[in-house]
Design an enzyme around this catalytic site. Structure first.
Site, PDB file in Angstrom:
ATOM      1  N   LYS A 197       0.630  -1.200   0.010  1.00  0.00           N
ATOM      2  CA  LYS A 197       0.056   0.028   0.083  1.00  0.00           C
ATOM      3  C   LYS A 197       1.090   1.424  -0.101  1.00  0.00           C
ATOM      4  CE  LYS A 197      -4.330   1.162   0.271  1.00  0.00           C
ATOM      5  NZ  LYS A 197      -5.490   0.627  -0.007  1.00  0.00           N
ATOM      6  N   TYR A 229     -20.510   8.378  -0.128  1.00  0.00           N
ATOM      7  CA  TYR A 229     -21.128   8.536  -1.534  1.00  0.00           C
ATOM      8  C   TYR A 229     -20.199   8.747  -2.736  1.00  0.00           C
ATOM      9  CZ  TYR A 229     -25.381   7.640  -4.340  1.00  0.00           C
ATOM     10  OH  TYR A 229     -26.442   6.993  -5.245  1.00  0.00           O
ATOM     11  N   VAL A 257     -17.123   3.986  -4.064  1.00  0.00           N
ATOM     12  CA  VAL A 257     -17.717   2.813  -3.346  1.00  0.00           C
ATOM     13  C   VAL A 257     -18.986   2.854  -3.029  1.00  0.00           C
ATOM     14  CG1 VAL A 257     -17.262   1.043  -1.742  1.00  0.00           C
ATOM     15  CG2 VAL A 257     -15.279   1.982  -2.441  1.00  0.00           C
TER      16      VAL A 257
HETATM   17  P1  NAD Z   1     -13.868   8.522  -2.435  1.00  0.00           P
HETATM   18  O1  NAD Z   1     -13.127   9.505  -1.987  1.00  0.00           O
HETATM   19  O2  NAD Z   1     -14.733   8.191  -3.874  1.00  0.00           O
HETATM   20  O3  NAD Z   1     -15.457   8.477  -1.810  1.00  0.00           O
HETATM   21  C1  NAD Z   1     -15.521   8.786  -0.183  1.00  0.00           C
HETATM   22  C2  NAD Z   1     -16.917   9.152   0.270  1.00  0.00           C
HETATM   23  O4  NAD Z   1     -16.732   9.242   1.556  1.00  0.00           O
HETATM   24  C3  NAD Z   1     -17.250  10.807  -0.323  1.00  0.00           C
HETATM   25  O5  NAD Z   1     -18.394  10.504  -0.615  1.00  0.00           O
HETATM   26  C4  NAD Z   1     -16.845  11.508   0.938  1.00  0.00           C
HETATM   27  O6  NAD Z   1     -17.867  12.734   1.070  1.00  0.00           O
HETATM   28  C5  NAD Z   1     -17.661  10.429   2.102  1.00  0.00           C
HETATM   29  N1  NAD Z   1     -16.919  10.817   3.482  1.00  0.00           N
HETATM   30  C6  NAD Z   1     -15.693  11.163   3.829  1.00  0.00           C
HETATM   31  N2  NAD Z   1     -15.494  11.424   5.172  1.00  0.00           N
HETATM   32  C7  NAD Z   1     -16.902  11.026   5.600  1.00  0.00           C
HETATM   33  C8  NAD Z   1     -17.297  11.148   7.020  1.00  0.00           C
HETATM   34  N3  NAD Z   1     -16.446  11.454   8.034  1.00  0.00           N
HETATM   35  N4  NAD Z   1     -18.558  10.862   7.294  1.00  0.00           N
HETATM   36  C9  NAD Z   1     -19.283  10.185   5.959  1.00  0.00           C
HETATM   37  N5  NAD Z   1     -18.868  10.381   4.711  1.00  0.00           N
HETATM   38  C10 NAD Z   1     -17.671  10.792   4.562  1.00  0.00           C
HETATM   39  O7  NAD Z   1     -13.413   7.271  -1.610  1.00  0.00           O
HETATM   40  P2  NAD Z   1     -13.663   5.622  -2.241  1.00  0.00           P
HETATM   41  O8  NAD Z   1     -12.787   5.155  -3.306  1.00  0.00           O
HETATM   42  O9  NAD Z   1     -15.252   5.549  -2.344  1.00  0.00           O
HETATM   43  O10 NAD Z   1     -13.363   4.818  -1.106  1.00  0.00           O
HETATM   44  C11 NAD Z   1     -13.898   4.863   0.068  1.00  0.00           C
HETATM   45  C12 NAD Z   1     -13.462   3.696   1.360  1.00  0.00           C
HETATM   46  O11 NAD Z   1     -13.373   2.439   0.414  1.00  0.00           O
HETATM   47  C13 NAD Z   1     -11.913   3.953   1.582  1.00  0.00           C
HETATM   48  O12 NAD Z   1     -11.849   3.400   2.899  1.00  0.00           O
HETATM   49  C14 NAD Z   1     -11.270   3.262   0.773  1.00  0.00           C
HETATM   50  O13 NAD Z   1      -9.861   2.612   1.371  1.00  0.00           O
HETATM   51  C15 NAD Z   1     -12.071   2.042   0.503  1.00  0.00           C
HETATM   52  N6  NAD Z   1     -11.882   1.154  -0.698  1.00  0.00           N
HETATM   53  C16 NAD Z   1     -12.016   1.637  -2.102  1.00  0.00           C
HETATM   54  C17 NAD Z   1     -11.736   0.887  -3.136  1.00  0.00           C
HETATM   55  C18 NAD Z   1     -11.918   1.528  -4.402  1.00  0.00           C
HETATM   56  O14 NAD Z   1     -11.760   0.969  -5.318  1.00  0.00           O
HETATM   57  N7  NAD Z   1     -12.256   2.609  -4.705  1.00  0.00           N
HETATM   58  C19 NAD Z   1     -11.201  -0.302  -2.945  1.00  0.00           C
HETATM   59  C20 NAD Z   1     -11.022  -0.966  -1.888  1.00  0.00           C
HETATM   60  C21 NAD Z   1     -11.442  -0.137  -0.472  1.00  0.00           C
END
Ligand code: NAD
Length: 419
Positions: free
Chosen positions: A104, A217, A220
């Site tokens: 990572k 939102y 994921v």
């Molecule tokens: P992203 O940045 O696209 O979306 C994050 C969302 O969470 C946004 O809507 C943001 O407003 C919201 N958010 C941020 N802080 C917040 C809070 N305190 N309370 C409520 N909502 C909040 O990120 P993503 O790619 O969707 O990733 C989200 C999670 O999933 C992370 O933990 C990431 O490590 C994990 N993840 C993502 C992937 C991927 O392929 N994108 C894969 C595995 C795990």
């Protein structure tokens, strides 16, 4: 509250020592990352200033293959967080049967405060710092929080400039023009939706008509909502960092997406009987399925007793703390752990890596079919072990998932002669 690293280490310790009966030394062998690089990224701006950013790449375990895992750009990233996430990647890759170890990366930077030019310099500078330690058979970075296909393209290109290897397999999550896959964008959310569907099928015979609340939102959260809606579930609440909205008659995922795009947040979503709620309230709603898909440590000992959902699917990494997981297990709440639930992204990354090596192309539908088969199989294996060994003792599904993954990694370490 314990840090993510402390959480990840304590679960590992429990599995290695209490569940599998190995010694403290075996735990240490599995805990300590093989390599953690810290890199300095100086960026000289056109107006003559120099700004310095710090980044890390943690290479946790390579017994099953080259390290694989995303790179996040975030102002609060720490080395410990990157190490914790690399450990999670080791178990995730093992669990869904990919030929990868766990890695990572992270850079402490707020990308919203950078110009596009500066962002490119940070991406390229990060690769300059780690170039000797990455490669298609060494370590394959990918996108994570705040990094996207464009950032991956700069990274791939910098690798080419520095090594002369114009490899499509050194980075995944690339744009379509550079052998990226259309399915990569939707993959994690699709996998989370499949995990929810499979859990619901076992509990209630199907996910159709079941109510769902989703925290976060972004990539994921939105894709999970979209696919669960298509599967017939009813999304009743969504949120982002500014708060959430609850609509007992259902939220339209596409409308929520366009509202967020227009106003910056889903809280501006309106509809019959909809009302604004806090993130705290969202987690405690009386719904069938809860998907925390934003950040870590949101379900803790404090709110775990009040969670009403029967199924919690971890879209984010580490949203349920280890202690909260135990409370939920005792209360009969099924928590599908992150290492299993959000593995869809790395599954499609693997398809992209194979395409990058062979020059073959895989279409959208075919990639999603492969993803589904791998997810369903991994869920089956974990669920069976959980039902047989852990559920009767009110222990979390995470313990079953870690047990399978840890044993797989240990076996590979043994045959390589590392143990
Ligand atoms: P992203 O940045 O696209 O979306 C994050 C969302 O969470 C946004 O809507 C943001 O407003 C919201 N958010 C941020 N802080 C917040 C809070 N305190 N309370 C409520 N909502 C909040 O990120 P993503 O790619 O969707 O990733 C989200 C999670 O999933 C992370 O933990 C990431 O490590 C994990 N993840 C993502 C992937 C991927 O392929 N994108 C894969 C595995 C795990």
């Amino acid at each position: 509250m314990p840090s993510l690293l402390e959480e990840v280490e304590s679960i590992l310790r429990h599995i290695v020592i209490d569940v599998l009966g190995y010694s403290e030394e075996v735990y240490e062998v599995l805990r300590v990352p093989e390599r953690v690089l810290q890199v300095k990224i100086p960026v000289k701006t056109p107006d003559g200033r120099v700004r310095v950013f710090v980044g890390w790449r943690s290479q946790h375990n390579s017994a099953l293959g080259p390290y694989k895992g995303g790179v996040r750009f975030h102002p609060s990233v720490t080395m410990d967080e990157v190490v914790a996430l690399s450990i999670i990647m080791t178990w995730k890759n093992a669990l869904v049967d990919l030929p990868y170890g766990g890695g990572k990366g992270g850079v402490r930077v707020d990308p919203r405060k950078l110009s596009k030019w500066e962002l490119e310099q940070v991406a390229r500078g990060y690769i300059r710092g780690i170039v000797e330690y990455i490669g298609p058979d060494r370590d394959i970075p990918a996108p994570d929080v705040n990094t996207d296909p464009q950032v991956m393209a700069w990274m791939m290109d910098e690798y080419y400039r520095l090594t002369g290897d114009n490899s499509f397999a050194v980075i995944t999550g690339k744009p379509l023009e550079l052998m990226g896959l259309k399915a990569r964008i939707v993959a994690t959310g699709y996998g989370v939706a499949i995990a929810a569907r499979e859990a619901a099928r076992r509990l209630w015979g199907g996910v159709e008509g079941r109510t769902v609340a989703i925290q976060g939102y972004g990539n994921v959260g939105y894709h999970t909502a979209k696919f669960l809606h298509e599967m017939g579930a009813k999304i009743v609440a969504v949120s982002d960092s500014r708060g959430g909205v609850y609509c007992p008659d259902g939220v339209d995922p596409e409308k929520a997406k366009s509202v967020k795009k227009k106003t910056g947040s889903v809280i501006d979503y309106d509809g019959d009987r909809c009302r604004k709620i806090s993130n705290r309230e969202l987690l405690e709603l009386d719904v069938d399925i809860l998907v925390p898909a934003a950040i870590e440590n949101v379900i803790t000992v404090e709110n775990a007793p009040r969670i009403k959902a029967r199924i919690v699917v971890e879209g984010a990494n580490g949203p349920v703390t280890a202690e909260a997981d135990k409370i939920l297990a005792r209360r009969g709440v099924v928590v599908v752990p992150d290492v299993l639930a959000n593995a869809g992204g790395v599954i499609v990354s693997h398809i992209e890596w194979v395409c990058g090596r062979t020059g073959d192309r895989v279409g959208y539908e075919e990639a999603l079919k492969k993803l589904e088969a791998k997810m369903v199989n991994a869920i089956d294996v974990v669920w069976q072990l959980w039902e047989a060994e852990f559920k009767p003792k009110n222990e979390p599904m995470r313990d079953a998932a870690y047990t399978i993954a840890v044993q797989k990694v240990l076996q590979a370490m043994k045959v390589r002669g590392w143990l």
